[in-house]
Design a protein around this motif. Structure first.
Motif, PDB file in Angstrom:
ATOM      1  N   ASN A  73     -13.958 -30.537 107.809  1.00 40.75           N
ATOM      2  CA  ASN A  73     -15.049 -31.216 108.572  1.00 40.75           C
ATOM      3  C   ASN A  73     -14.487 -32.488 109.116  1.00 40.75           C
ATOM      4  O   ASN A  73     -15.152 -33.717 109.129  1.00 40.75           O
ATOM      5  N   ILE A  74     -13.413 -32.502 109.560  1.00 36.40           N
ATOM      6  CA  ILE A  74     -12.710 -33.886 110.369  1.00 36.40           C
ATOM      7  C   ILE A  74     -13.667 -33.971 111.526  1.00 36.40           C
ATOM      8  O   ILE A  74     -13.959 -33.214 112.638  1.00 36.40           O
ATOM      9  N   PRO A  75     -14.452 -35.109 111.598  1.00 31.89           N
ATOM     10  CA  PRO A  75     -15.088 -35.162 112.720  1.00 31.89           C
ATOM     11  C   PRO A  75     -14.564 -35.648 114.165  1.00 31.89           C
ATOM     12  O   PRO A  75     -13.449 -36.277 114.048  1.00 31.89           O
ATOM     13  N   VAL A  76     -15.015 -34.758 114.930  1.00 31.86           N
ATOM     14  CA  VAL A  76     -14.337 -35.040 116.426  1.00 31.86           C
ATOM     15  C   VAL A  76     -15.403 -34.856 117.560  1.00 31.86           C
ATOM     16  O   VAL A  76     -16.310 -34.254 117.389  1.00 31.86           O
ATOM     17  N   LEU A  98     -10.203 -24.134 110.868  1.00 30.49           N
ATOM     18  CA  LEU A  98      -8.631 -24.248 110.968  1.00 30.49           C
ATOM     19  C   LEU A  98      -7.862 -23.615 109.823  1.00 30.49           C
ATOM     20  O   LEU A  98      -8.021 -24.005 108.852  1.00 30.49           O
ATOM     21  N   GLN A  99      -7.484 -22.265 110.089  1.00 26.33           N
ATOM     22  CA  GLN A  99      -6.883 -21.407 108.963  1.00 26.33           C
ATOM     23  C   GLN A  99      -5.350 -21.675 108.913  1.00 26.33           C
ATOM     24  O   GLN A  99      -4.941 -21.676 109.970  1.00 26.33           O
ATOM     25  N   ILE A 100      -4.949 -22.154 107.792  1.00 21.25           N
ATOM     26  CA  ILE A 100      -3.625 -22.298 107.592  1.00 21.25           C
ATOM     27  C   ILE A 100      -2.894 -21.166 106.750  1.00 21.25           C
ATOM     28  O   ILE A 100      -3.550 -20.884 105.653  1.00 21.25           O
ATOM     29  N   ASP A 101      -1.851 -20.832 106.936  1.00 22.46           N
ATOM     30  CA  ASP A 101      -1.412 -19.716 106.022  1.00 22.46           C
ATOM     31  C   ASP A 101       0.436 -19.884 105.976  1.00 22.46           C
ATOM     32  O   ASP A 101       0.963 -20.206 107.109  1.00 22.46           O
ATOM     33  N   PRO A 102       0.857 -19.950 104.864  1.00 23.87           N
ATOM     34  CA  PRO A 102       2.398 -19.824 104.787  1.00 23.87           C
ATOM     35  C   PRO A 102       2.972 -18.600 105.222  1.00 23.87           C
ATOM     36  O   PRO A 102       2.188 -17.429 105.147  1.00 23.87           O
ATOM     37  N   VAL A 103       4.028 -18.683 105.922  1.00 22.48           N
ATOM     38  CA  VAL A 103       4.705 -17.439 106.641  1.00 22.48           C
ATOM     39  C   VAL A 103       5.225 -16.577 105.451  1.00 22.48           C
ATOM     40  O   VAL A 103       4.986 -15.425 105.576  1.00 22.48           O
ATOM     41  N   ALA A 104       5.832 -17.320 104.819  1.00 23.43           N
ATOM     42  CA  ALA A 104       6.588 -16.379 103.696  1.00 23.43           C
ATOM     43  C   ALA A 104       5.884 -17.087 102.246  1.00 23.43           C
ATOM     44  O   ALA A 104       6.121 -18.329 102.042  1.00 23.43           O
ATOM     45  N   LEU A 105       5.432 -16.283 101.657  1.00 20.68           N
ATOM     46  CA  LEU A 105       4.725 -16.754 100.261  1.00 20.68           C
ATOM     47  C   LEU A 105       5.645 -17.079  99.322  1.00 20.68           C
ATOM     48  O   LEU A 105       5.366 -17.847  98.262  1.00 20.68           O
ATOM     49  N   VAL A 132      -1.182 -22.072 111.823  1.00 18.68           N
ATOM     50  CA  VAL A 132      -2.501 -22.418 111.819  1.00 18.68           C
ATOM     51  C   VAL A 132      -3.066 -21.640 113.367  1.00 18.68           C
ATOM     52  O   VAL A 132      -2.450 -21.637 113.965  1.00 18.68           O
ATOM     53  N   ARG A 133      -4.433 -21.022 112.742  1.00 16.98           N
ATOM     54  CA  ARG A 133      -5.079 -20.357 113.696  1.00 16.98           C
ATOM     55  C   ARG A 133      -6.378 -21.164 113.795  1.00 16.98           C
ATOM     56  O   ARG A 133      -7.133 -21.725 113.191  1.00 16.98           O
ATOM     57  N   TYR A 134      -6.704 -21.236 115.193  1.00 19.62           N
ATOM     58  CA  TYR A 134      -7.936 -22.164 115.645  1.00 19.62           C
ATOM     59  C   TYR A 134      -8.781 -21.501 116.707  1.00 19.62           C
ATOM     60  O   TYR A 134      -8.260 -20.543 117.169  1.00 19.62           O
ATOM     61  N   ASP A 151      -7.701 -23.848 103.589  1.00 19.83           N
ATOM     62  CA  ASP A 151      -8.058 -24.091 105.053  1.00 19.83           C
ATOM     63  C   ASP A 151      -8.972 -25.266 105.147  1.00 19.83           C
ATOM     64  O   ASP A 151      -9.532 -25.765 104.403  1.00 19.83           O
ATOM     65  N   GLY A 152      -8.867 -25.698 106.570  1.00 18.68           N
ATOM     66  CA  GLY A 152      -9.531 -26.866 106.912  1.00 18.68           C
ATOM     67  C   GLY A 152     -10.498 -26.519 108.010  1.00 18.68           C
ATOM     68  O   GLY A 152     -10.903 -25.696 108.449  1.00 18.68           O
ATOM     69  N   SER A 153     -11.158 -27.614 108.614  1.00 13.93           N
ATOM     70  CA  SER A 153     -12.244 -27.482 109.884  1.00 13.93           C
ATOM     71  C   SER A 153     -12.310 -28.740 110.572  1.00 13.93           C
ATOM     72  O   SER A 153     -12.011 -29.815 109.946  1.00 13.93           O
TER      73      SER A 153
END
Length: 185
Positions: free
Chosen positions: A48-51, A153-160, A79-81, A171-173
């Protein structure tokens, strides 16, 4: 030829990790580059970063490293948005992973998907006693016609198992508004 990596070699590795294909590097995934214990470094983006619509923002990507681990030598993440809400402008090193020691490469192979690689070929990051570190910053402009409210804002490591460690994520938003004002009334 030799057993050491040149600056050119590390640049090629970073480009490949960020999804930028280079003809000098054969396709495939390299093994982890360090670490000796199994733990979960955590990649995270705040919630919930205010923008505000029509404005540009620098959003943090954080990493938390277990205090018993020396640190990391690299991190590669996606990161997917939502492209209806945000427009990616670029990425830069976080305040705790500064150049010249740390190098970052970022690309957006498809709209809404950012791939980032950050690495240090000479020393580990440290762990900050388990307190989150700012790994990177993602720069976005909030679309003027963005949907108001929460945008993920979905974050994923490429290699676990990068650095031979087990990686987790949080994840954030962003919280999109078109109203400026003091929300701490």
């Amino acid at each position: 030829g030799g057993a050491s990596l040149s600056a050119f070699d590390t640049s090629l590795i970073a480009q490949e990790s960020a999804g930028i294909n280079t003809p000098e590097v054969p396709d495939g995934t390299a093994a982890g580059t360090g670490g000796s214990a199994l733990y979960d470094p955590q990649l995270s983006i705040p919630d919930n970063i205010p923008v505000l619509t029509g404005h540009t923002y620098e959003l943090p990507v954080n990493i938390t490293i277990e205090p018993t681990i020396v640190g990391i030598y690299s991190s590669t993440y996606i990161v997917r948005y939502l492209t209806n809400d945000l427009d990616f402008l670029g990425a830069s090193n976080g305040s705790d992973f500064l150049a010249p020691g740390w190098s970052m490469t970022a690309s957006e192979p498809v709209p809404g998907t950012i791939r980032v690689a950050i690495y240090n070929s000479t020393s580990a990051s440290g762990n900050n006693g388990g307190v989150p570190l700012q790994l990177g910053k993602l720069n976005f402009v909030v679309q003027s016609a963005a949907n108001l409210g929460v945008s993920p804002l979905q974050i994923d490591p490429v290699a676990l198992d990068e650095n031979e460690l087990l990686w987790t994520k949080d994840d954030g938003s962003v919280l999109i508004s078109h109203l400026q004002g003091d929300y701490n009334l």
